[in-house]
Enzyme design. Sequence first.
Site, short mmCIF file in Angstrom:
data_model
loop_
_atom_site.label_atom_id
_atom_site.label_comp_id
_atom_site.label_asym_id
_atom_site.label_seq_id
_atom_site.Cartn_x
_atom_site.Cartn_y
_atom_site.Cartn_z
N HIS A 37 42.46 3.02 51.14
CA HIS A 37 43.65 3.30 50.31
C HIS A 37 43.53 2.47 49.03
O HIS A 37 42.54 2.59 48.31
CB HIS A 37 44.89 2.96 51.18
CG HIS A 37 46.21 3.42 50.66
ND1 HIS A 37 46.37 4.26 49.59
CD2 HIS A 37 47.48 3.14 51.10
CE1 HIS A 37 47.67 4.48 49.39
NE2 HIS A 37 48.36 3.81 50.28
N HIS B 161 39.52 12.55 48.66
CA HIS B 161 40.96 12.36 48.78
C HIS B 161 41.50 13.31 49.82
O HIS B 161 41.02 14.45 49.93
CB HIS B 161 41.65 12.62 47.44
CG HIS B 161 42.99 11.99 47.35
ND1 HIS B 161 44.12 12.61 47.84
CD2 HIS B 161 43.39 10.78 46.87
CE1 HIS B 161 45.14 11.81 47.65
NE2 HIS B 161 44.73 10.69 47.08
N ASP C 119 40.68 5.46 42.01
CA ASP C 119 40.07 4.13 42.14
C ASP C 119 38.65 4.05 41.59
O ASP C 119 38.09 2.96 41.51
CB ASP C 119 40.05 3.72 43.62
CG ASP C 119 41.45 3.45 44.14
OD1 ASP C 119 42.20 2.77 43.43
OD2 ASP C 119 41.78 3.92 45.24
#
Length: 428
Positions: free
Chosen positions: A268, A307, A363
């Site tokens: 995460h 994702h 990210d």
Amino acid sequence: MSETLTIIDNRTGKKFDIPIENESIRATDLRQIKVKEEEFGMLCYDPAFMNTASVKSRITYIDGDRGILEYRGYPIELLAEKSTSFLEVAYLLINGALPTPAQLDQWRSDIKRHTFVHENIKKLMAGFRHDANPMGMFISMIAALSTFYPDAKEIMDAPKRMKQIHRLIGKVTTIAAFAYTHSKGMPYVYPSDDLSYAGNFLTMMFKIGESKYRVNPVLEHALTVLFILHADHEQNCSTNTMRSIGSSHIDPYSAVAGAAAALWGPLHGGANEAVLRMLDEIGTVRNIPTVIKDVKEGRRKLMGFGHRVYKNYDPRAKVIKTLADEVFEVTGKNMKLEIALELERIALEDEYFVKRKLYPNVDFYSGLIYEAMGFPLDFFPVLFAIPRTAGWLAHWQEHILDPEQKIARPRQLYVGERGRSWVPLDKR
Ligand code: CMC
């Protein structure tokens, strides 16, 4: 056309008409499906909530196939481009509409009034070792705040609830910056209410010892955009944690601490740090083919890729990629950018990634900017938690005010043994 789903139970031959609402059926409508009257009834088995909607929400919309993300109906690209302050977007998330100038002034002043922390927080902070992980300190300090504000337990009192929202959004930057200065063994820099949310945070981080320190406007803008991009993402792991903890009607400090812990994991919000460690380890573009081979053979994951919801390019990653150029103009280029770009180029052409619809996520590039701005690697998850606090609070409030919600309590399929006899220790 009938808005129902007909289910025939082949065990009994019985037929059930289940209402369809918002392209979904209510899981509890399945409970009438049973063989014997005394049975509990049919359950849905859905590990990791792959196909379960647990809430009706009006906060954030995602279309993962088309790479669309909207907060309260506004596309993320529009908010990133037009909004000049993070607090404006936080207001939108919490209150459902963009503020008028007067509302924004009031909101800013309400939050800035709460950026200071009780002096005892510094004493608690002093108990950590010099090399304590900043995210561990952040989580602990947020949890500790609940002991300073006993009124936070009155979650159904609207003014008191809003006060905790102001306090939390105000104090997360101060606690984050204190965690960093603690690790440096330096004096804490107190908040200044004449600066922007991002500007004040950067000042508390980096002013140490520099009385003439002024935040670079390009970096302040970049951090504002990064904060906006990270502010919410509907029912992700940490938001689901926030809702779940909040559903027991505990105070929001305890719930945010739990949500932040969920965020910290490398799958995460800890992925931004993991990406940078991966790029460090790869070291040079020459090593990329070996890494891709390892990924395809299941020996490692490509961090910052993939994702649960996006099966297309993450719209946040697109904005961050352009932002990186702006930041590198000021800080100088992060040398790992070349490796990241080449990794992305190769991955996006490779059948393994194409078939699984694996694209860079938020990210993948954010860590390169954070590193260039001078943040240490283990601080990256904290940079995610600061803006996500606004999203968590928006969901927490929506959840506890939703008359359809109750305490979160999933069912299980028990597949273990039953009714075993006790065997004394010396007979086992
Ligand atoms: N590298 C290599 N293979 C991957 C990756 C990856 N990063 N992500 C997914 N896959 C493969 C996975 O092995 C599986 O292959 P197969 O079908 O052969 O078993 C397939 O793609 C589907 O993946 P999954 O694990 O079923 O997908 P998920 O929805 O459970 O996981 C995820 C989503 C984000 C946890 C995962 O993609 C991942 O671990 N990515 C790396 C960590 C990361 O970047 N996390 C940040 C997410 S975005 C920000 C946030 O939410 O905080």
